[in-house]
Design an enzyme around this catalytic site. Structure first.
Site, PDB file in Angstrom:
ATOM      1  CG  HIS A  92      -1.933   1.045   1.249  1.00 28.61           C
ATOM      2  ND1 HIS A  92      -2.850   1.212   0.242  1.00 28.61           N
ATOM      3  CD2 HIS A  92      -2.208   2.009   2.171  1.00 28.61           C
ATOM      4  CE1 HIS A  92      -3.652   2.222   0.527  1.00 28.61           C
ATOM      5  NE2 HIS A  92      -3.273   2.725   1.698  1.00 28.61           N
ATOM      6  CG  ASN A 121      -4.196   4.392   4.794  1.00 34.24           C
ATOM      7  OD1 ASN A 121      -4.428   4.403   3.590  1.00 34.24           O
ATOM      8  ND2 ASN A 121      -4.341   3.315   5.548  1.00 34.24           N
TER       9      ASN A 121
END
Length: 668
Positions: A92, A121
């Site tokens: 990610h 994030n």
């Protein structure tokens, strides 16, 4: 390139801190502590995507293929799953918001610093569960993270209430549930790569579609474009034009569908920038304009990735030629797609399709080799052999210059190549040698006065290891006989051996090919007084030994030298004749010692005036001298037989009755 090379912690921190200060966007890919071979692509959309920094063995930008986000098999994380221990998501990408160095212990320990990275994030949730900085430490930052529009207070006086409110005890709490802080050491452990974008506020992107020509598999091709920055040139206090920071990139399209767990194939490409001297009376560059000269500015390494970047400093108003070198991906049929050449600069740029890059490259490589950036390997008699190499692209250029050499230049090179393309007479493709494996080749350079030649060695296949080593011999010292340079081996012509004659040698001082020595000596060496040929060593005829004579030493002859092989005949021509045998009175091996006796005319009779060989003396005496009345031997001294004392024999009347040897008289 042998394999992935991990960047040091200092290199990564320096890149992040510099990017944060400039306001450049950054992102990082999470892979966990077991990451070793992760490869991260520099974005999926077009644009100036920037440099890739390797934290755990991933490939660096510009050196190897960089591919899509793929979780490594050895990673401790599951793809797109939140780890319960760390709170991070595997495979990610996170946005890097800040890079900050703060003083530890709420600013009391100035000698001890802590480095923190602020991340977010993109999902908007999920944080790092590890340690976070204390609120009281953050105002003492020595870095800037204005890339997200936040204001960092640096050196601002605050009241006690503000101090108590802004910096209470305890860790920093973020209002955004997806934003968090990490120590640099933890960041290095958990993340594989950091991608720093070259985006800069106020910069403009200029583009030009390009399409390489279809070629055979494994062959390189080039596409060029002229570039000019359309801005007023700013000058420094010294009057020099102030350069502008520009990023040039080539963006490749792919005809493969995106698959998360499959790498896309891109052709290997690199960028090269040359500065072009504009033609006289030309207001603007055109694709067909000839060049008055060029200079190598910068080049990138090969990259088999979607976008290849080249940050460079360029001057406004100056003409440049941008060359994209492509090595197409296999199979050949899949290489029917266009690319985009982009220039990211603080001002508009004029990009046009260019031509004549081969001539410009030759001029640029020659200028680099002959200038201060090149190294002089040999300089003799006005000739030069110079070398220049480009560390980024691996290109090696050797310039052989005989423009000021009266005898030209002769050079021999032995190349040891691996995965290289050797172009002996660049930019001509004639005689080019592509070397896929490890091979050795010999190159001969024979230049006439006033000529110049450029040899270029370049990378053949960027996906494989490349090496190039060479040894050389070069000379411009002319042969005194043929005029060609001496000291270099030329198969079929010269062995490389040569002779140097001192001033005391015949024809000296001189330097000669071994093959030219005999011809030279035949021309300049003294002649034999007997055969009139040169006094030199000639295998099968003359050993090179000789006898020297002064004028009229033996007779009516000049001063000079005589071959040892001609000496006997020469002496016969001028030597006196023996009165006994009629042969020359001289030393003749196995026949005469050279010793002789001289007699005046009528010494014994009518024998004339002249010498007699020692070996002929007895026979001469027996022929002409009076004989002993008893033994009939000559009445002369003969060592071992007769002393030479004689007695006269007379009769009773006193008449002479004979002459005898003393030895014969005693015997009677």
């Amino acid at each position: 390139m042998a394999g992935p090379e991990q960047d040091t912690q200092e290199q990564v921190w320096s890149a992040m801190e510099t990017a944060a200060r400039r306001g450049q966007p950054m992102c990082a890919s999470c892979q966990g502590k077991k990451k070793k071979t992760l490869q991260v692509q520099q974005g999926e959309e077009g644009g100036i995507l920037g440099s890739l920094w390797n934290l755990g063995g991933a490939w660096k930008s510009g050196s190897q293929q960089v591919t899509d986000n793929v979780l490594n098999e050895d990673s401790e994380y599951e793809e797109d799953q939140v780890d319960e221990v760390t709170g991070l998501v595997g495979a990610h990408c996170y946005t890097v918001l800040a890079a900050m160095e703060v003083a530890a212990d709420k600013g009391k320990s100035w000698f001890r610093k802590e480095r923190w990275a602020r991340l977010r994030n993109p999902w908007g949730s999920g944080r790092w569960k590890g340690p976070a900085p204390k609120k009281g430490n953050l105002p003492f930052s020595s870095a800037v993270f204005g890339c997200v529009g936040e204001k960092v207070r640096r050196g601002v006086e605050r009241s006690g209430a503000q101090e108590q409110q802004d910096a209470p005890e305890g860790p920093v709490t973020e209002t955004d549930p997806g934003t968090f802080w990490m120590l640099l050491a933890d960041f290095i452990d958990e993340f594989a790569t950091v991608c720093v974008s070259e985006y800069r506020p106020g910069y403009i992107s200029s583009i030009l579609p390009v399409k390489p020509m279809q070629t055979l598999k494994g062959a390189q091709t080039q596409v060029s474009a002229t570039l000019r920055l359309l801005a007023s040139a700013e000058r420094t206090h010294l009057g020099d034009v102030k350069p502008l920071h520009v990023v040039i990139s080539v963006l490749q399209d792919s005809d493969e569908l995106f698959t998360r767990n499959k790498r896309r194939k891109y052709s290997s490409a690199r960028i090269e920038v040359l500065e072009i001297t504009s033609p006289l009376d030309s207001a603007s560059p055109t694709s067909a304009c000839p060049t008055q000269g060029s200079r190598h500015v910068a080049s990138s390494g090969f990259g088999a990735q979607r976008e290849v970047l080249l940050p460079v400093e360029l001057k406004a108003g100056t003409h440049y030629l941008v060359i994209v070198h492509w090595l197409q991906a296999s199979p050949v049929s899949s290489w029917n797609r266009e690319g985009t050449l982009r220039v990211y600069a603080p001002c508009p740029a004029r990009l046009e399709h260019g031509q004549g890059q081969a001539v410009a490259q030759r001029e640029a490589y020659e200028a680099a080799a002959m200038g201060p950036r090149g190294a002089c390997l040999k300089e003799e008699q006005g000739a030069q052999l110079r070398c220049w190499s480009d560390r980024e692209s691996g290109t090696i250029a050797l310039c052989f210059d005989a423009s000021s050499a009266p005898a030209g230049l002769l050079a021999s090179l032995t190349w040891k190549l691996q995965n290289a393309l050797l172009q002996p007479n660049f930019p001509s493709c004639e005689g080019s040698i592509p070397v896929a494996g490890e091979e050795q080749h010999t190159q001969l350079v024979d230049l006439k006065p006033g000529q110049r030649q450029l040899t270029v060695v370049s990378w053949l296949d960027p996906s494989k290891s490349f090496s190039a080593n060479y040894s050389w011999q070069a000379t411009a010292d002319p042969c005194s006989e043929c005029g060609a340079p001496v000291g270099t081996r030329v198969p079929g012509r010269f062995s490389g051996a040569f002779r140097v004659l001192s001033p005391s040698d015949p024809g000296g001082p001189a330097t000669l090919h071994e093959e030219c020595f005999e011809k030279f000596m035949m021309r300049v060496a003294p002649r034999c007084l007997q055969c009139s040929e040169a006094i030199v060593r000639m295998p099968g005829r003359f050993a090179g030994q000789f006898f020297a004579y002064t004028e009229n030493q033996l007779g009516n002859h000049a001063a000079g030298q005589v071959h040892a092989e001609c000496h006997e005949e020469f002496q016969k021509k001028f030597a006196k004749i023996c009165l006994q045998c009629g042969l020359p009175v001289m030393q003749l091996a196995g026949q005469f010692s050279g010793k002789h006796f001289n007699y005046k005319d009528a010494h014994f009779g009518k024998h004339g005036n002249g010498p007699v060989h020692e070996e002929c003396h007895l026979a001469f005496l027996q022929k002409w001298a009076p004989a002993c009345s008893r033994c009939k031997e000559p009445l002369v001294a003969l060592p071992g037989r007769f002393s030479g004392i004689v007695f006269k024999l007379t009769g009773g009347d006193g008449t002479l009755q004979g002459v005898v040897h003393e030895e014969c008289q005693a015997a009677s």
